[in-house]
Design a protein around this motif. Structure first.
Motif, PDB file in Angstrom:
ATOM      1  N   ILE A  46       0.848  -1.206   0.000  1.00 26.89           N
ATOM      2  CA  ILE A  46       0.000   0.000   0.000  1.00 26.89           C
ATOM      3  C   ILE A  46       0.881   1.253   0.000  1.00 26.89           C
ATOM      4  CG2 ILE A  46      -1.699   1.355   1.306  1.00 26.89           C
ATOM      5  CD1 ILE A  46      -2.846  -1.246   2.391  1.00 26.89           C
ATOM      6  N   GLY A  47       1.953   1.218   0.796  1.00 29.39           N
ATOM      7  CA  GLY A  47       2.813   2.393   0.939  1.00 29.39           C
ATOM      8  C   GLY A  47       3.352   2.862  -0.398  1.00 29.39           C
ATOM      9  N   SER A  48       3.780   1.933  -1.252  1.00 27.11           N
ATOM     10  CA  SER A  48       4.380   2.354  -2.526  1.00 27.11           C
ATOM     11  C   SER A  48       3.321   2.954  -3.459  1.00 27.11           C
ATOM     12  CB  SER A  48       5.105   1.182  -3.195  1.00 27.11           C
ATOM     13  OG  SER A  48       4.202   0.159  -3.518  1.00 27.11           O
ATOM     14  N   LEU A  54       2.541   3.710   8.143  1.00 25.53           N
ATOM     15  CA  LEU A  54       2.053   2.403   7.677  1.00 25.53           C
ATOM     16  C   LEU A  54       2.944   1.251   8.134  1.00 25.53           C
ATOM     17  CD1 LEU A  54       0.899   4.532   5.500  1.00 25.53           C
ATOM     18  CD2 LEU A  54       0.850   2.603   3.940  1.00 25.53           C
ATOM     19  N   ALA A  55       4.158   1.545   8.596  1.00 28.43           N
ATOM     20  CA  ALA A  55       5.132   0.467   8.809  1.00 28.43           C
ATOM     21  C   ALA A  55       4.594  -0.613   9.750  1.00 28.43           C
ATOM     22  CB  ALA A  55       6.423   1.055   9.382  1.00 28.43           C
ATOM     23  N   CYS A  56       4.473  -1.799   9.240  1.00 27.60           N
ATOM     24  CA  CYS A  56       4.040  -2.976  10.008  1.00 27.60           C
ATOM     25  C   CYS A  56       3.809  -4.107   9.011  1.00 27.60           C
ATOM     26  CB  CYS A  56       2.724  -2.688  10.728  1.00 27.60           C
ATOM     27  SG  CYS A  56       2.092  -4.103  11.659  1.00 27.60           S
ATOM     28  N   PRO A  57       4.304  -5.303   9.281  1.00 24.77           N
ATOM     29  CA  PRO A  57       3.955  -6.399   8.368  1.00 24.77           C
ATOM     30  C   PRO A  57       2.446  -6.627   8.427  1.00 24.77           C
ATOM     31  CG  PRO A  57       5.067  -7.228  10.333  1.00 24.77           C
ATOM     32  CD  PRO A  57       5.119  -5.732  10.409  1.00 24.77           C
ATOM     33  N   VAL A 117       6.634 -10.786  18.755  1.00 19.82           N
ATOM     34  CA  VAL A 117       7.096  -9.742  19.679  1.00 19.82           C
ATOM     35  C   VAL A 117       7.529  -8.511  18.887  1.00 19.82           C
ATOM     36  CG1 VAL A 117       8.792  -9.178  21.456  1.00 19.82           C
ATOM     37  CG2 VAL A 117       7.730 -11.442  21.436  1.00 19.82           C
ATOM     38  N   LYS A 118       8.196  -8.768  17.770  1.00 19.76           N
ATOM     39  CA  LYS A 118       8.615  -7.641  16.913  1.00 19.76           C
ATOM     40  C   LYS A 118       7.383  -6.916  16.344  1.00 19.76           C
ATOM     41  CE  LYS A 118      11.106  -4.786  14.721  1.00 19.76           C
ATOM     42  NZ  LYS A 118      12.216  -4.775  13.854  1.00 19.76           N
ATOM     43  N   THR A 119       6.347  -7.684  16.012  1.00 17.75           N
ATOM     44  CA  THR A 119       5.128  -7.053  15.481  1.00 17.75           C
ATOM     45  C   THR A 119       4.522  -6.115  16.526  1.00 17.75           C
ATOM     46  OG1 THR A 119       4.718  -8.945  14.060  1.00 17.75           O
ATOM     47  CG2 THR A 119       2.824  -7.549  14.531  1.00 17.75           C
ATOM     48  N   ARG A 157      -9.199   2.590   9.501  1.00 21.73           N
ATOM     49  CA  ARG A 157      -9.299   1.131   9.701  1.00 21.73           C
ATOM     50  C   ARG A 157      -9.492   0.495   8.334  1.00 21.73           C
ATOM     51  NH1 ARG A 157     -13.168   1.237  14.961  1.00 21.73           N
ATOM     52  NH2 ARG A 157     -11.545   1.820  16.453  1.00 21.73           N
ATOM     53  N   ILE A 158      -8.405  -0.106   7.849  1.00 21.84           N
ATOM     54  CA  ILE A 158      -8.390  -0.639   6.485  1.00 21.84           C
ATOM     55  C   ILE A 158      -8.898  -2.085   6.483  1.00 21.84           C
ATOM     56  CG2 ILE A 158      -6.882  -1.195   4.537  1.00 21.84           C
ATOM     57  CD1 ILE A 158      -4.932   0.942   5.570  1.00 21.84           C
ATOM     58  N   PHE A 159      -9.751  -2.388   5.503  1.00 17.38           N
ATOM     59  CA  PHE A 159     -10.223  -3.763   5.287  1.00 17.38           C
ATOM     60  C   PHE A 159      -9.490  -4.349   4.075  1.00 17.38           C
ATOM     61  CE2 PHE A 159     -14.223  -4.328   7.835  1.00 17.38           C
ATOM     62  CZ  PHE A 159     -14.152  -3.136   8.534  1.00 17.38           C
TER      63      PHE A 159
HETATM   64  N1  LIG Z   1      -3.259  -4.680   2.895  1.00 15.63           N
HETATM   65  C1  LIG Z   1      -4.264  -4.808   3.736  1.00 15.63           C
HETATM   66  O1  LIG Z   1      -5.231  -5.501   3.442  1.00 15.63           O
HETATM   67  C2  LIG Z   1      -4.292  -4.077   5.045  1.00 15.63           C
HETATM   68  C3  LIG Z   1      -5.442  -4.153   5.812  1.00 15.63           C
HETATM   69  C4  LIG Z   1      -5.475  -3.495   7.032  1.00 15.63           C
HETATM   70  C5  LIG Z   1      -4.410  -2.722   7.444  1.00 15.63           C
HETATM   71  N2  LIG Z   1      -3.304  -2.663   6.667  1.00 15.63           N
HETATM   72  C6  LIG Z   1      -2.169  -1.881   7.169  1.00 15.63           C
HETATM   73  O2  LIG Z   1      -1.613  -1.084   6.141  1.00 15.63           O
HETATM   74  C7  LIG Z   1      -0.193  -1.011   6.295  1.00 15.63           C
HETATM   75  C8  LIG Z   1       0.496  -1.456   5.014  1.00 15.63           C
HETATM   76  O3  LIG Z   1       0.104  -2.769   4.703  1.00 15.63           O
HETATM   77  P1  LIG Z   1       0.615  -3.499   3.381  1.00 15.63           P
HETATM   78  O4  LIG Z   1      -0.462  -4.405   2.940  1.00 15.63           O
HETATM   79  O5  LIG Z   1       1.153  -2.517   2.440  1.00 15.63           O
HETATM   80  O6  LIG Z   1       1.778  -4.400   3.974  1.00 15.63           O
HETATM   81  P2  LIG Z   1       3.298  -4.626   3.517  1.00 15.63           P
HETATM   82  O7  LIG Z   1       3.810  -5.719   4.368  1.00 15.63           O
HETATM   83  O8  LIG Z   1       3.370  -4.755   2.047  1.00 15.63           O
HETATM   84  O9  LIG Z   1       3.984  -3.253   3.913  1.00 15.63           O
HETATM   85  C9  LIG Z   1       4.462  -2.950   5.197  1.00 15.63           C
HETATM   86  C10 LIG Z   1       5.781  -2.207   5.060  1.00 15.63           C
HETATM   87  O10 LIG Z   1       6.263  -1.864   6.373  1.00 15.63           O
HETATM   88  C11 LIG Z   1       7.639  -2.203   6.455  1.00 15.63           C
HETATM   89  N3  LIG Z   1       7.965  -2.456   7.860  1.00 15.63           N
HETATM   90  C12 LIG Z   1       7.537  -3.470   8.639  1.00 15.63           C
HETATM   91  N4  LIG Z   1       8.019  -3.345   9.887  1.00 15.63           N
HETATM   92  C13 LIG Z   1       8.776  -2.221   9.897  1.00 15.63           C
HETATM   93  C14 LIG Z   1       9.559  -1.579  10.878  1.00 15.63           C
HETATM   94  N5  LIG Z   1       9.651  -2.064  12.129  1.00 15.63           N
HETATM   95  N6  LIG Z   1      10.217  -0.450  10.535  1.00 15.63           N
HETATM   96  C15 LIG Z   1      10.145   0.054   9.272  1.00 15.63           C
HETATM   97  N7  LIG Z   1       9.434  -0.530   8.305  1.00 15.63           N
HETATM   98  C16 LIG Z   1       8.748  -1.653   8.606  1.00 15.63           C
HETATM   99  C17 LIG Z   1       7.786  -3.417   5.557  1.00 15.63           C
HETATM  100  O11 LIG Z   1       9.109  -3.675   5.148  1.00 15.63           O
HETATM  101  C18 LIG Z   1       6.871  -3.044   4.406  1.00 15.63           C
HETATM  102  O12 LIG Z   1       7.542  -2.289   3.431  1.00 15.63           O
HETATM  103  C19 LIG Z   1       0.144  -1.858   7.506  1.00 15.63           C
HETATM  104  O13 LIG Z   1       0.215  -1.019   8.642  1.00 15.63           O
HETATM  105  C20 LIG Z   1      -1.052  -2.773   7.646  1.00 15.63           C
HETATM  106  O14 LIG Z   1      -1.255  -3.174   8.984  1.00 15.63           O
HETATM  107  C21 LIG Z   1      -3.208  -3.332   5.479  1.00 15.63           C
END
Ligand SMILES: NC(=O)c1ccc[n+]([C@@H]2O[C@H](COP(=O)([O-])OP(=O)(O)OC[C@H]3O[C@@H](n4cnc5c(N)ncnc54)[C@H](O)[C@@H]3O)[C@@H](O)[C@H]2O)c1
Ligand SMILES: O=C(O)[C@H]1O[C@H](OP(=O)(O)OP(=O)(O)OC[C@H]2O[C@@H](n3ccc(=O)[nH]c3=O)[C@H](O)[C@@H]2O)[C@H](O)[C@@H](O)[C@@H]1O
Length: 349
Positions: A41-43, A101-104, A115-117, A205-207
């Motif tokens: 999503i970030g890109s 947005l950073a979070c797996p 724990v990292k999450t 709140r993303i679905f």
């Molecule tokens: N895609 C979805 O369906 C969805 C749904 C609900 C919420 N979200 C939220 O949207 C955001 C982006 O999701 P996505 O689908 O693009 O996931 P993604 O995994 O593709 O992107 C997450 C990015 O965060 C980076 N990242 C992870 N941990 C990090 C850290 N500790 N420090 C710096 N960078 C870190 C990753 O390397 C990655 O580039 C997340 O916060 C996710 O929880 C996504």
């Protein structure tokens, strides 16, 4: 979390933005930080922000699930910077807006190191809020429909408090809670900084969102099915197959995020496509569109998988004038093109 879905209003004025922000002599560009900007999503969000020549974009990412490839078109651009950084460590940059947005996001990745999450969601969000406070930036946090857990209310409005299993124990399950509870605490931190320090916040709140650039072996259902159909492998339906999700195409989602950031409402606001499908229906659609010969196989599910999920987007419609436009079949076809290119599998004539 909001107790009744009402919008919060701040109790203190926000910290003062940098004097350069309004300077007549220096560039008056909007400097925007996107954490997790190398991810899926970030890109796409970066692409959208870079369209505006008044924006300078800084991405920070630790590349756990993201990749520089997703940003290759911007590397070297004068309005773009990319920093390898983990948000669990403090960050000093001068910015006007933060999209955090950073979070797996894929369950297999967020459960890999739970724990990292949690640290990413809690310490990472604290760090970004501290940054927002220091520089007077507005900050948007990408929360998730997983704050509703395995929901007992359907569809889910923002006022629903959720049904999350918080127990982080292998035998009692609760293995999703590093993500769900991490996001819930992060939402709490956002609102506490807002009330206590007057920070300008936005919570989305993303679905379930899908589209090009998802990791091919990401583990999420849409990317799995498309990659499996293209490779001629069985589509893996996790039992029972009647569980539902509502799939939002990424361009719609990004449009909602930008509207939320630019608007006056803190949220939390659901962003998702209310079109609801069972996993079996999704598999049938992918099969029909991409590879009618492929077989469908039922496999074991993972613990605590939500049985139903569908956003109530009344608020997004009313407050942001937003609703998704891309239909599932159209979005799947766009994603198929991207996956074909990356897997080097051309379409049979
Ligand atoms: N895609 C979805 O369906 C969805 C749904 C609900 C919420 N979200 C939220 O949207 C955001 C982006 O999701 P996505 O689908 O693009 O996931 P993604 O995994 O593709 O992107 C997450 C990015 O965060 C980076 N990242 C992870 N941990 C990090 C850290 N500790 N420090 C710096 N960078 C870190 C990753 O390397 C990655 O580039 C997340 O916060 C996710 O929880 C996504
Ligand atoms: O939208 C959200 O809020 C959350 O949605 C997803 O979590 P989940 O819905 O579990 O996503 P998937 O892993 O794509 O699973 C969706 C459904 O498909 C099923 N599935 C998954 C993969 C597969 O190969 N087969 C299959 O049947 C799962 O059991 C589940 O019922 C995301 O991965 C989270 O980051 C996000 O926060």
């Amino acid at each position: 979390m909001a107790s009744n879905g009402e919008l919060h209003t701040r109790t203190k004025p926000p910290p003062t933005p940098s004097p350069l922000r309004f300077s007549k002599f220096f560039q008056s560009n909007m400097r925007i930080l996107v954490t997790g900007g190398a991810g899926f999503i970030g890109s796409h969000l970066v692409d959208k922000l870079m369209e505006n020549k008044k924006n300078e974009v800084i991405v920070v990412d630790n590349y756990f699930t993201g990749s520089k490839d997703n940003l290759s078109r911007w590397i070297g651009h004068p309005r773009f910077e990319l920093i390898r950084h983990d948000v669990t460590e403090p960050l000093l940059v001068e910015v006007d807006q933060i999209y955090h947005l950073a979070c797996p996001a894929s369950p297999i990745f967020y459960k890999y190191n739970p724990v990292k999450t949690i640290k990413t969601n809690v310490i990472g969000t604290l760090n970004m809020l501290g940054l927002a406070k220091r520089v007077g930036a507005r900050i948007l946090f990408t929360s998730t429909s997983e704050v509703y857990g395995d929901p007992l209310v359907h569809p889910q409005p923002e006022s629903y408090w959720g049904n999350v299993n918080p127990i982080e124990d292998f035998f009692i399950a609760g293995v999703r809670s590093c993500y769900d509870e991490g996001k819930r605490v992060a939402e709490t931190l956002m609102f506490d900084y807002h009330r206590q320090h007057g920070i300008e916040i936005r919570v989305a709140r993303i679905f379930n969102t899908y589209g090009p650039r998802m990791n091919i072996d990401d583990g999420r259902v849409v990317s799995n099915f498309i990659a499996q159909a293209l490779r001629g492998e069985p589509l893996t339906i996790q039992k029972p197959g009647s569980q539902t999700r509502s799939f939002c195409y990424v361009s719609d989602l990004v449009d909602g995020l930008v509207r939320l950031m630019e608007g006056d409402n803190t949220g939390p606001i659901n962003l998702g496509n209310p079109g609801e499908f069972t996993v079996l229906e999704l598999a049938d659609t992918v099969k029909e569109l991409i590879n009618p010969q492929v077989v469908i196989k039922t496999v074991e599910n993972t613990p605590d998988d939500p049985r139903q999920r569908k956003p109530d987007i009344t608020k997004a419609k009313e407050l942001l004038g937003w609703e998704p436009k891309v239909k599932l079949r159209d979005g799947l076809s766009l994603m198929e093109e991207d996956f074909r290119a990356r897997l080097c599998i051309s379409k049979k004539k």
